[in-house]
Design an enzyme around this catalytic site. Structure first.
Site, PDB file in Angstrom:
ATOM      1  N   HIS A  77       0.778  -1.255   0.259  1.00  0.00           N
ATOM      2  CA  HIS A  77      -0.287  -0.189   0.262  1.00  0.00           C
ATOM      3  C   HIS A  77       1.019   1.115   0.145  1.00  0.00           C
ATOM      4  O   HIS A  77       1.606   1.416   0.653  1.00  0.00           O
ATOM      5  CB  HIS A  77      -0.863  -0.078   0.908  1.00  0.00           C
ATOM      6  N   ASP A 112     -11.533  -2.927   0.658  1.00  0.00           N
ATOM      7  CA  ASP A 112     -13.216  -3.982   1.737  1.00  0.00           C
ATOM      8  C   ASP A 112     -14.659  -3.711   1.453  1.00  0.00           C
ATOM      9  O   ASP A 112     -14.999  -2.448   2.373  1.00  0.00           O
ATOM     10  CB  ASP A 112     -12.267  -2.463   2.920  1.00  0.00           C
ATOM     11  N   GLU A 168      -1.877   6.356  -0.537  1.00  0.00           N
ATOM     12  CA  GLU A 168      -3.506   6.466  -0.341  1.00  0.00           C
ATOM     13  C   GLU A 168      -3.012   7.075   0.520  1.00  0.00           C
ATOM     14  O   GLU A 168      -4.176   8.488   0.025  1.00  0.00           O
ATOM     15  CB  GLU A 168      -3.663   5.346   0.820  1.00  0.00           C
TER      16      GLU A 168
END
Length: 353
Positions: A209, A291, A212
């Site tokens: 990741h 998610d 973000e």
């Protein structure tokens, strides 16, 4: 769902999902069911846990990544037995397959479970049972990758990576690679370099990741310091044209998560996700749900919202789907199957329109 005339095509496109935390498919209804099954007490001092509907409403009001993560980790407390992980993954596969999912590359967080006394083997066996069922009954192929938690010390992640049980799953091919997730702010990728160096020696795939909530420089750092094959999110990359140009040159794929970016306040709306910028700059990306139970949408929902925001052409959707297929970590034979399926969908669409 969108009301665009393109919706039947968006539904039919064979989708590859590369950024999906399987624990993030834990719906409030399933969470409450598992809490009852396993006699787990949910927080009594938080009215959000009064009922599944109250919890669902709370999920609409996340203020940041860390606000979301506190509920995410509370939710995990109900996952104890192998059957719980199987039920969780099977619920995801059914919902995503109804929206055209063909291939999924799933993340899970071993540290979040081992810290609760739930062993890696319990987790992986449960997920694997659902994965086999999804392939047999739904025609959905999948791969599984552990992610390491950057809100914990890097030394903890390294110990978790070296867990003999996890290493056995790497050696057998049950786990395909490594990832890095959780709180990005003030946790630069380079702190986890040791894990990624060891993973590289094992021939594992690598992703992280980056970009973000963190700066675009974290994307560059993940590529240089961790030697990742893929960048998860990368929504802030557009702020740095120099790094964006280098990502395009290298052909590195971003796994964008549009609805997630809106819900977690990375952007104000889908229109601010740099879809058009990346298409114009030649940056490869796939579209993912992250998610879905927490962010209110599975992969088809993300496709629909992107289309409503950007009114993409048939050629652009074809490019996005081909990029996602070719950027997957499955074998050449499976990629060719998916490309053939895409070709058939496009042929049928053109014949009808």
């Amino acid at each position: 769902m969108c009301k665009s005339p393109f919706h039947p095509l968006l539904q039919a496109l064979p989708k590859c999902e590369h950024h999906m935390h399987i624990e993030g498919a834990l719906s409030p209804d399933l969470l409450f069911d598992l809490a009852s099954r396993n006699d787990v007490s949910l927080p009594g001092n938080d009215e959000s846990f009064a009922s599944p509907s109250a919890l669902h409403n709370r999920y609409k009001r996340f203020t940041s990544l860390d606000d979301f993560l506190q509920y995410y980790y509370i939710g995990m407390s109900v996952l104890i037995n192998e059957s719980d992980f199987e039920d969780l993954a099977w619920d995801y596969f059914q919902k995503a397959a109804s929206g055209g999912l063909a291939h999924a590359e799933l993340f899970f967080d071993p540290q979040a479970h081992s810290g609760r006394g739930v062993g890696v083997s319990t987790v992986v066996r449960g997920f694997d049972a659902a994965r086999r069922r999804a392939e047999e009954e739904l025609g959905v192929s999948s791969l599984l990758t552990p992610c390491f938690l950057r809100h914990l010390p890097a030394e903890d992640s390294l110990s978790a990576f070296r867990d003999p049980v996890l290493q056995q799953y790497f050696a057998s091919g049950s786990l395909i690679g490594v990832g890095l997730d959780s709180s990005e702010a003030d946790n630069p990728p380079k702190l986890w370099r040791a894990i990624f160096e060891e993973a590289g020696k094992l021939g594992l795939k690598k992703t992280a990741h980056a970009g973000e909530e963190g700066p675009p420089e974290y994307v560059s750092e993940a590529l240089e310091e961790l030697q990742v094959d893929r960048i998860d999110h990368g929504v802030t990359l557009a702020r740095n044209p120099t790094i964006m140009k280098e990502v395009a040159r290298k052909g590195v794929m971003l796994s964008l998560c549009p609805k997630s970016n809106v819900v977690l306040r990375c952007v104000q709306n889908i229109q601010q996700v740099p879809i058009r910028t990346y298409l114009d700059a030649g940056v490869n990306f796939s579209i993912n749900s992250d998610d879905p139970a927490y962010f209110g949408g599975y992969i088809l929902d993300n496709f629909c919202e992107v289309h409503e925001a950007f009114d993409l052409s048939l050629e652009e959707w074809t490019h996005i789907c081909k990029t996602a297929i070719e950027g997957s970590w499955c074998g050449r034979a499976r990629k060719d199957e998916l490309l053939h399926k895409l070709e058939k969908v496009l042929k049928d669409w053109n014949a009808q329109n």
